[in-house]
Structure formats: structure tokens, C-alpha cells
Design an enzyme around this catalytic site. Structure first.
Site, short mmCIF file in Angstrom:
data_model
loop_
_atom_site.label_atom_id
_atom_site.label_comp_id
_atom_site.label_asym_id
_atom_site.label_seq_id
_atom_site.Cartn_x
_atom_site.Cartn_y
_atom_site.Cartn_z
N HIS A 264 0.88 -1.19 -0.22
CA HIS A 264 0.10 -0.07 -0.06
C HIS A 264 0.90 1.43 -0.14
O HIS A 264 1.63 1.66 -0.91
CB HIS A 264 -0.84 -0.15 1.18
CG HIS A 264 -2.06 0.97 1.30
ND1 HIS A 264 -2.36 1.56 0.04
CD2 HIS A 264 -2.94 1.18 2.28
CE1 HIS A 264 -3.40 2.56 0.49
NE2 HIS A 264 -3.89 2.23 1.91
N HIS A 303 -2.23 -1.81 -9.78
CA HIS A 303 -3.07 -1.32 -8.99
C HIS A 303 -4.27 -2.06 -9.01
O HIS A 303 -4.77 -2.66 -10.10
CB HIS A 303 -3.58 0.11 -9.35
CG HIS A 303 -4.12 0.88 -8.32
ND1 HIS A 303 -5.21 0.85 -7.81
CD2 HIS A 303 -3.48 1.83 -7.48
CE1 HIS A 303 -5.32 1.72 -6.63
NE2 HIS A 303 -4.51 2.27 -6.49
N ASP A 359 2.96 5.66 -6.84
CA ASP A 359 4.27 5.60 -5.98
C ASP A 359 5.37 5.59 -7.11
O ASP A 359 6.55 5.35 -6.53
CB ASP A 359 4.13 4.21 -5.24
CG ASP A 359 3.19 4.39 -4.21
OD1 ASP A 359 3.09 5.54 -3.64
OD2 ASP A 359 2.48 3.57 -3.73
N1 ACO Z 1 4.89 -6.68 -11.02
C1 ACO Z 1 4.84 -7.65 -11.64
N2 ACO Z 1 3.84 -8.39 -11.82
C2 ACO Z 1 2.64 -7.89 -11.16
C3 ACO Z 1 2.61 -6.83 -10.50
C4 ACO Z 1 4.02 -5.97 -10.38
N3 ACO Z 1 3.94 -4.73 -9.71
N4 ACO Z 1 1.45 -6.43 -10.18
C5 ACO Z 1 0.58 -7.37 -10.30
N5 ACO Z 1 1.21 -8.21 -11.04
C6 ACO Z 1 0.69 -9.37 -11.79
C7 ACO Z 1 0.76 -10.63 -10.75
O1 ACO Z 1 1.62 -11.40 -10.54
C8 ACO Z 1 -0.70 -11.44 -11.37
O2 ACO Z 1 -0.19 -12.12 -12.35
P1 ACO Z 1 -0.72 -13.56 -12.85
O3 ACO Z 1 -2.06 -13.23 -13.04
O4 ACO Z 1 0.13 -14.18 -13.98
O5 ACO Z 1 -0.65 -14.21 -11.17
C9 ACO Z 1 -1.46 -10.22 -12.14
O6 ACO Z 1 -0.46 -9.21 -12.32
C10 ACO Z 1 -2.39 -9.63 -11.24
O7 ACO Z 1 -1.90 -9.22 -9.70
P2 ACO Z 1 -2.66 -9.20 -8.44
O8 ACO Z 1 -1.68 -9.32 -7.46
O9 ACO Z 1 -3.92 -10.39 -8.72
O10 ACO Z 1 -3.27 -7.91 -8.33
P3 ACO Z 1 -3.83 -7.24 -7.20
O11 ACO Z 1 -5.14 -6.28 -7.64
O12 ACO Z 1 -4.37 -7.96 -5.91
O13 ACO Z 1 -2.86 -6.14 -6.82
C11 ACO Z 1 -1.10 -4.58 -6.17
C12 ACO Z 1 -2.69 -4.83 -6.85
C13 ACO Z 1 -0.88 -5.09 -4.77
C14 ACO Z 1 -0.94 -2.99 -6.36
C15 ACO Z 1 -0.04 -5.18 -7.18
O14 ACO Z 1 -0.17 -4.70 -8.34
C16 ACO Z 1 1.36 -4.91 -6.60
O15 ACO Z 1 1.97 -5.69 -5.59
N6 ACO Z 1 2.22 -3.77 -7.02
C17 ACO Z 1 3.37 -3.49 -6.55
C18 ACO Z 1 3.19 -2.84 -5.26
C19 ACO Z 1 2.75 -1.39 -5.20
O16 ACO Z 1 3.24 -0.66 -6.33
N7 ACO Z 1 1.75 -1.00 -4.68
C20 ACO Z 1 1.01 0.31 -4.57
C21 ACO Z 1 -0.03 0.48 -4.95
S1 ACO Z 1 -0.76 2.07 -5.17
C22 ACO Z 1 -1.16 2.40 -3.46
O17 ACO Z 1 -1.30 1.74 -2.61
C23 ACO Z 1 -1.29 3.97 -3.44
#
Ligand code: ACO
Length: 424
Positions: A264, A303, A359
């Protein structure tokens, strides 16, 4: 084409019973399920398909990359408004008149001081290398113990007072946590300065210090961009804890604790660490390959709601260039730009609709402005305080709301008899 009804009909195939309910703005009431069978629940981990409240504060269309507060597009607010005006808008629902803004600014400015015991006894009690966000989370909760009236949730005047106090004291507390963690004496708020300038001064003043107007404005824009984002993890924590009628300081501490997590608000800290680890633009392709191979995530990308470029990321990228004009370019910028380009051109990220989020660039700005990495999430928490409070206030006035209490899908053992320790 005939008329398409705005209703949904759910049939329980076990009993043949059906129920039809309206769909309004893409939402239907889950009470339909209770009508069919009161013991029937939907399994929705992480609330992917559940609207837990009605809210009139923030509109977000993740597919289109739209973010509006009380109807006003974030791009217009970032260009023309100030953080305190946006905070007023979030809390009161309308942009203030000049007189309302003057009163609001005066009130906030005159609540920035903290009880001396907060610093001398509470903050000074932390371990010398305590993480400032850990300090901030606990200090917000502790702050509530200084105000007898904090628990008078039924009293509108008292609620307004706590809102003012929390928004006003968040920067003071944040600066206090930083100065403690680097061993510098605390610098008191200055009522003559703007909200952002006051914060920057409390952070950096040692002897003479004048805030650069470009950095003051950049800080204010960053505050605007982080003020609210509807039902994210932290705001949901604020609402869940607030629903038990805990005081707003305890609820805000819970929200701040949620924000602390690396998935987050902790992500910008991770972005800068990641860029530092990549080290050079020559290593970007290899890093992207590692992410695709399942070795970690590309922090600052993806996101839960935005499946398009996060509109805040666009504005932040612009702000970054303005800040770098004053501070000099952050050497990690080139790696970030190359990384963004490589990821956006790659089908792994395109297929999963992963774009830069707020971010991705904010950490680079913070770093160029001199903030240590540990302060990044605290910088997010300062303005998000107004968003949390807007939601808290809305929750308390919402007759549909009760204490938050989700149901579960029990997946444990059936009943079994206790086995004495000697027989296990
Ligand atoms: N890098 C690589 N792969 C990713 C990323 C990433 N940053 N984010 C998602 N994916 C992939 C997952 O591995 C998944 O792949 P799959 O379908 O082959 O298994 C697919 O994309 C979907 O990802 P989920 O984890 O299901 O997406 P979710 O909506 O649960 O997660 C999140 C959202 C937590 C923000 C995620 O994208 C992430 O971890 N990003 C990196 C951390 C980040 O930047 N967080 C800040 C968010 S903004 C904020 O809070 C203000």
C-alpha cells in the site's frame, strides 16, 4: 432492441426460489441473497466485488484512469487548488468561499502545536533508530489520549474539533518523528507559514531556512494527490475501526498502520530501493526479465483498481521535473524512465494491464527533496489524514452502516473431542 431491465434475478437451484432486485449504477443489494436464504453468503476475499458503503466523496474509474473528488477532476485540483482547500472539499463536500477558506486555514494553522508530553515523554521514549512511520502510527493513537472530548462522537462540534486537530497536527507529528530519528531538536510550527511550508520548515530548519516556493508548491501538489482515494486498504481500516465508534485518533492509527504495508503506502519506499538495486539502465532489461520470471514484483506498477495509467502518476511525473530544476536531477530518474518504457512495451505488463501507479515517481521527488526513504510513507499519511476523516465522518452519518462484521466460510475441522496433553 427491446427494453433491457435494470434488474438482476438470482435463482437458488437447490430450492427453485428466485429473487429479482434492482441494479443501480452497476450495484445491487446483497440483501437479495438473504431474501433467498438467510444462511447464504458470498465468498469475496479482499472485497473484489463488494461495495461496503455508499460514498459521495471520491469517484474513480480505473479503466478510464479517472479520479475526481466531490466531482472535481484531480488534474484541475492539482493545477489550481491547494491541499487545505482540497481537505475542506473532502470534509465539507463543497469548495470553500474565500471567508470559509480563511477561517478553515486559520483554524488548522492554530491547531498545529502538540502537547509537550507528546514529544518529551512519548516520542522521546522510542528506540533511537525507530522507523518514523512506526512512530507516526503509534503517536496518532496516543494523541487521542490528550483529548477528553475525542470520544464524543455524537457531538458534531466535537467531531469537527478532532478533524481540525488531526489534519493540523499530522505534519507536526511527522516532522517530530523525523527529527527524533536523526537526533535533531524539534522545531515548533510557525503560524505565519502555509501548511506545506510549515511542514518543510519543521523538517529542515537548522539556523536560517527559507522554503523554496517551487518545493513548497510541489509538496502541496503531492499532498493534494494523496489526499483521498476512496475505499483503499487504509480508508477501509478507518471505516472498519470507526464503525465500532472508536475515537478518530484510534481509527486513524489503524488506517495509518494499513498504509504502512509495502503493498500500500510503503510501495514508494520499495520503488526507490528497487531502482537503487537495479543500479544502472543497462540492467533494466535483465530486471524486467526477472520480474516476468516470478522473481519479485515491479514496485510502483499495478493497482487493484487502475487498469490504466494512474492519473496521479502523470501529474507526479510533471512535478518531478519541476522539482529537479531546483534540486538537480535524481540519478535514479533515468533508470525509472527506462524501466517504465521497457515495462509498457512488454506484453507481460500490457496483458495484465499493469501501469505506473502514484508511487512510481513520488519516491524520486521525495528523495530529491532530501527526505530519507523511511519518511516516504509518513509523507503519504499526512494528507491522507483528511481523506480518512472525510470517510469517517460520512460513515458516522450513514444510516445504512452498522458495526463492520464480515462473515466467513468456515474451512476448519468438524467437531472433535479434546485430547489430553499426555495422550497427544
Ligand atoms: N509486478 C509484476 N507483476 C505484477 C505486479 C507488479 N507490480 N502487479 C501485479 N502483477 C501480476 C501478478 O503477478 C498477477 O499475475 P498472474 O495473473 O500471472 O498471477 C497479475 O499481475 C494480477 O496481480 P494481482 O496481485 O492479482 O493484483 P492485485 O490487484 O491483487 O494487486 C497490487 C494490486 C498489490 C498494487 C499489485 O499490483 C502490486 O503488488 N504492485 C506492486 C506494489 C505497489 O506498487 N503498490 C502500490 C499500489 S498504489 C497505492 O497503494 C497507493
Amino acid at each position: 432492441m427491446g427494453h433491457v431491465p435494470d434488474t438482476i434475478t438470482i435463482t437458488d437451484d437447490r430450492t427453485g426460489k428466485s429473487v429479482t432486485v434492482p441494479i443501480t449504477d452497476g450495484v445491487f443489494p446483497s440483501s437479495a441473497l438473504r431474501e433467498l436464504d438467510p444462511s447464504l453468503f458470498m465468498y469475496d476475499p479482499a472485497y473484489l466485488s463488494t461495495a461496503a458503503c455508499k460514498s459521495a466523496i471520491t469517484f474513480l474509474d480505473g479503466d478510464a484512469g479517472i479520479l475526481r473528488h466531490r466531482g472535481y477532476p484531480i488534474e484541475q485540483l492539482a493545477e489550481h487548488s491547494t491541499y487545505l482547500e482540497v481537505a475542506y472539499l473532502l470534509i465539507h463536500g463543497e469548495l470553500p468561499s474565500q471567508q470559509e477558506l480563511d477561517t478553515w486555514t486559520y483554524e488548522i494553522t492554530h491547531h498545529t502545536f502538540m502537547h509537550e508530553n507528546m514529544r518529551k515523554r512519548f516520542v522521546d521514549g522510542f528506540h533511537y533508530d525507530a522507523h518514523p512511520m512506526g512512530m507516526f502510527v503509534s503517536a496518532i493513537a496516543a494523541l487521542g489520549t490528550f483529548y477528553d472530548d475525542a470520544k464524543q462522537l455524537g457531538d458534531e462540534e466535537s467531531r469537527d474539533k478532532q478533524i481540525l486537530r488531526l489534519i493540523a497536527k499530522a505534519p507536526t507529528l511527522a516532522a517530530m518523528c523525523h527529527r527524533f530519528s536523526v537526533g535533531l531538536p524539534f522545531f515548533l510550527p510557525d503560524n505565519e507559514l502555509s501548511y506545506a511550508a510549515n511542514f518543510l520548515t519543521m523538517m529542515w530548519k537548522i539556523g536560517e531556512y527559507d522554503v523554496h516556493p517551487v518545493l513548497e508548491r510541489a509538496m502541496d501538489v503531492l499532498f493534494i494527490l494523496h489526499a483521498d482515494h476512496e475505499q483503499n486498504c487504509g480508508t477501509t481500516a478507518m471505516r472498519v475501526v470507526g464503525s465500532s465508534h472508536a475515537d478518530p485518533y484510534s481509527s486513524a492509527a489503524a488506517a495509518a498502520a494499513a498504509l504502512y504495508g509495502p503493498l500500500h503506502g510503503g510501495a514508494n519506499e520499495q520503488v526507490v530501493r528497487m531502482l537503487g538495486d537495479i543500479g544502472s539502465i543497462d540492467n533494466v532489461d535483465e530486471f524486467v526479465g526477472d520480474v516476468k520470471g516470478g522473481k519479485g514484483r515491479l514496485m510502483g506498477f499495478g493497482h487493484r483498481v487502475y487498469k490504466n495509467y494512474d492519473p496521479r502518476a502523470q501529474i507526479i511525473k510533471q512535478t518531478a521535473y519541476e522539482v529537479f530544476e531546483v534540486t538537480g536531477k535524481n540519478p535514479l530518474l533515468d533508470i525509472a524512465l527506462k524501466l517504465e518504457e521497457a515495462a509498457l512495451a512488454d506484453s507481460y505488463f500490457a496483458d495484465r494491464r499493469l501501469y505506473p501507479n502514484v508511487d512510481f515517481y513520488s519516491g524520486l521527488i521525495y528523495q530529491a527533496m532530501g527526505f530519507p526513504i523511511e519518511m516516504f510513507t509518513v509523507l503519504f499519511a499526512i494528507p491522507r489524514t483528511s481523506g480518512w476523516l472525510a470517510h469517517w465522518q460520512e460513515l458516522l452519518g450513514d444510516e445504512d452502516q452498522k458495526i463492520s462484521r464480515p462473515r466467513q466460510w468456515y474451512a476448519g475441522p468438524e467437531e472433535r473431542d479434546y485430547v489430553k496433553l499426555s495422550e497427544r
